[in-house]
Design a protein around this motif. Structure first.
Motif, mmCIF file in Angstrom:
data_model
loop_
_atom_site.group_PDB
_atom_site.id
_atom_site.type_symbol
_atom_site.label_atom_id
_atom_site.label_comp_id
_atom_site.label_asym_id
_atom_site.label_seq_id
_atom_site.Cartn_x
_atom_site.Cartn_y
_atom_site.Cartn_z
ATOM 1 N N PRO A 107 49.174 43.561 37.122
ATOM 2 C CA PRO A 107 49.085 42.236 36.481
ATOM 3 C C PRO A 107 48.193 41.258 37.231
ATOM 4 O O PRO A 107 47.525 40.433 36.606
ATOM 5 N N GLU A 108 48.136 41.351 38.557
ATOM 6 C CA GLU A 108 47.288 40.432 39.322
ATOM 7 C C GLU A 108 45.828 40.591 38.931
ATOM 8 O O GLU A 108 45.085 39.608 38.864
ATOM 9 N N GLN A 109 45.413 41.822 38.658
ATOM 10 C CA GLN A 109 44.020 42.047 38.265
ATOM 11 C C GLN A 109 43.768 41.602 36.835
ATOM 12 O O GLN A 109 42.847 40.826 36.560
ATOM 13 N N VAL A 110 44.577 42.099 35.906
ATOM 14 C CA VAL A 110 44.291 41.873 34.486
ATOM 15 C C VAL A 110 44.420 40.397 34.129
ATOM 16 O O VAL A 110 43.614 39.866 33.364
ATOM 17 N N PHE A 111 45.424 39.708 34.671
ATOM 18 C CA PHE A 111 45.638 38.313 34.303
ATOM 19 C C PHE A 111 44.805 37.332 35.124
ATOM 20 O O PHE A 111 44.475 36.249 34.638
ATOM 21 N N GLN A 112 44.454 37.695 36.340
ATOM 22 C CA GLN A 112 43.745 36.739 37.194
ATOM 23 C C GLN A 112 42.278 37.098 37.409
ATOM 24 O O GLN A 112 41.442 36.201 37.487
ATOM 25 N N ASN A 113 41.958 38.395 37.470
ATOM 26 C CA ASN A 113 40.569 38.806 37.698
ATOM 27 C C ASN A 113 40.212 39.994 36.810
ATOM 28 O O ASN A 113 39.874 41.078 37.319
ATOM 29 N N PRO A 114 40.272 39.823 35.497
ATOM 30 C CA PRO A 114 39.944 40.949 34.620
ATOM 31 C C PRO A 114 38.507 41.404 34.824
ATOM 32 O O PRO A 114 37.612 40.590 35.080
ATOM 33 N N VAL A 115 38.311 42.706 34.691
ATOM 34 C CA VAL A 115 37.000 43.289 34.977
ATOM 35 C C VAL A 115 36.077 43.210 33.772
ATOM 36 O O VAL A 115 34.884 42.910 33.902
ATOM 37 N N ARG A 116 36.615 43.421 32.568
ATOM 38 C CA ARG A 116 35.770 43.566 31.395
ATOM 39 C C ARG A 116 35.744 42.286 30.569
ATOM 40 O O ARG A 116 36.684 41.485 30.582
ATOM 41 N N GLU A 117 34.651 42.111 29.811
ATOM 42 C CA GLU A 117 34.377 40.836 29.147
ATOM 43 C C GLU A 117 35.419 40.476 28.086
ATOM 44 O O GLU A 117 35.876 39.339 28.019
#
Length: 363
Positions: free
Chosen positions: A220-230
């Motif tokens: 969740p830390e990645q997807v909600f705060q630093n998502p990779v894809r546009e």
């Protein structure tokens, strides 16, 4: 525990799932998010074989559940599902709703099913409702009964398909509390939800669905705060912004206030910050711009940063260069200054709504 291999699901004229492959491990709590119509509920229904995939295979442990001849009744004893609507039998009491499947499918005695059902009702906070009937319960209580009924079968995996979407806002929290407690139990769970803050708080993995599959996944830390894809970035940003347009002096004030409250609830804003936001709307938009100036179109944008301890409100309106703050009556001006850590006017003649008042609300 669950392995998806190149799952495709077609309906006439639409393909919600084009090619989905994933592994769901024991103990995973996965939030499935994404725009409407991207196959989130279809994915869950395929995993539970309520929908048969057009192609591809699904494995539960060492069993291919998409194989011809697979005993799906045994599969569903391991895999429970909680739907948007409750599907309780209205002619049965709450405890009888919980007892039915364990007696019929698991071969439990009535006493064993009754004792277990009562224990589960106490777990979801409804021990005193055992003899009640579904029509005597609120929506939140019905959904908690539905969760207890699923647990009565002792599933290893629970699939939740938007379990709070049919509830009034006041009832959402009580169902979320039960699911949150389950997430701590070590049980494997997948939850389709539009409640992003709730999803972030309970899961260890997130599936963002778009373009016919799992477009992005991660913690969740990645997807909600630093998502990779546009597409993921755009989706998350839209969730954090509330946009309201007022284009008439006779607009529905109560409906706008309700939308503000609902946005604050979904973002889990503190009551004090919610009250400040509603005061800004009432004092500046409703009193000064609509009733005072009678401007034809006003756009209000509310942006909430990731840390959720502040809020920026931008109020845009057209016409000649005009700082509405300078025209505000002394009381309204004093109220606004007390609410804001920053309060300023900007002018951009190239925009359709050339004037903008930017307000940073105090914590």
């Amino acid at each position: 525990m669950i392995r998806l291999e190149h799952i495709r699901k077609e309906y006439p004229g639409v393909v919600p799932l084009e090619d989905v492959s994933a592994e769901i491990r024991d103990g995973d709590v996965i939030s499935v998010i994404g725009p409407s119509g991207t196959g989130k509920s279809t994915l869950l229904r395929c995993i539970n074989m309520l929908e048969t995939p057009t192609s591809g295979s699904i494995w539960l442990d060492d069993t291919e559940i998409t194989a011809p001849g697979c005993d799906l009744s045994k599969v569903r004893q391991k895999m429970g599902m909680v739907f948007q609507s409750f599907h309780l039998f209205s002619h049965l009491s709450v405890i009888e709703n919980l007892m039915l499947a364990p007696i019929d499918l698991l071969g439990q005695s009535r006493q064993e099913a009754y004792d277990k059902g009562l224990e589960l009702l106490k777990t979801v906070g409804l021990g005193d409702k055992a003899k009640s009937y579904p029509d005597q319960l609120s929506g939140g209580q019905k959904q908690r009964v539905a969760i207890a009924r699923t647990l009565a079968m002792g599933p290893e995996i629970i699939l939740f398909d938007e379990p709070t979407s049919a509830l009034d806002p006041a009832m959402v929290g009580e169902v979320q509390a039960v699911i949150r407690e389950l997430s701590r139990s070590g049980k494997t769970m997948m939850i389709v939800t539009h409640e992003m803050e709730f999803a972030r708080s309970i899961c260890n993995r997130v599936f963002y669905m778009d373009e016919g599959g799992i477009y992005e996944e991660g913690p969740p830390e990645q997807v909600f705060q630093n998502p990779v894809r546009e597409r993921t970035r755009r989706f998350i940003r839209r969730l954090q912004i509330l946009e309201l347009v007022v284009d008439s002096r006779n607009y529905d004030f109560a409906a706008v206030e309700s939308r503000i409250r609902e946005h604050c609830r979904k973002q889990h804003l503190s009551p004090s910050l919610q009250n400040r936001l509603q005061l800004v709307f009432e004092e500046l938009v409703h009193q000064q711009l609509v009733r005072g100036s009678g401007l034809s179109t006003i756009k209000l944008l509310v942006e909430i940063p990731q840390e959720q301890n502040s809020c920026t409100v931008t109020i845009c309106y057209g016409g000649e260069k005009h700082n509405v703050l300078e025209d505000a009556d002394p009381l309204s001006r004093k109220v606004l200054e007390g609410l804001a850590s920053e309060l300023r006017h900007e002018w951009n003649e190239e925009k359709k709504l050339q004037n903008a008042v930017i307000i940073s609300l105090r914590v």
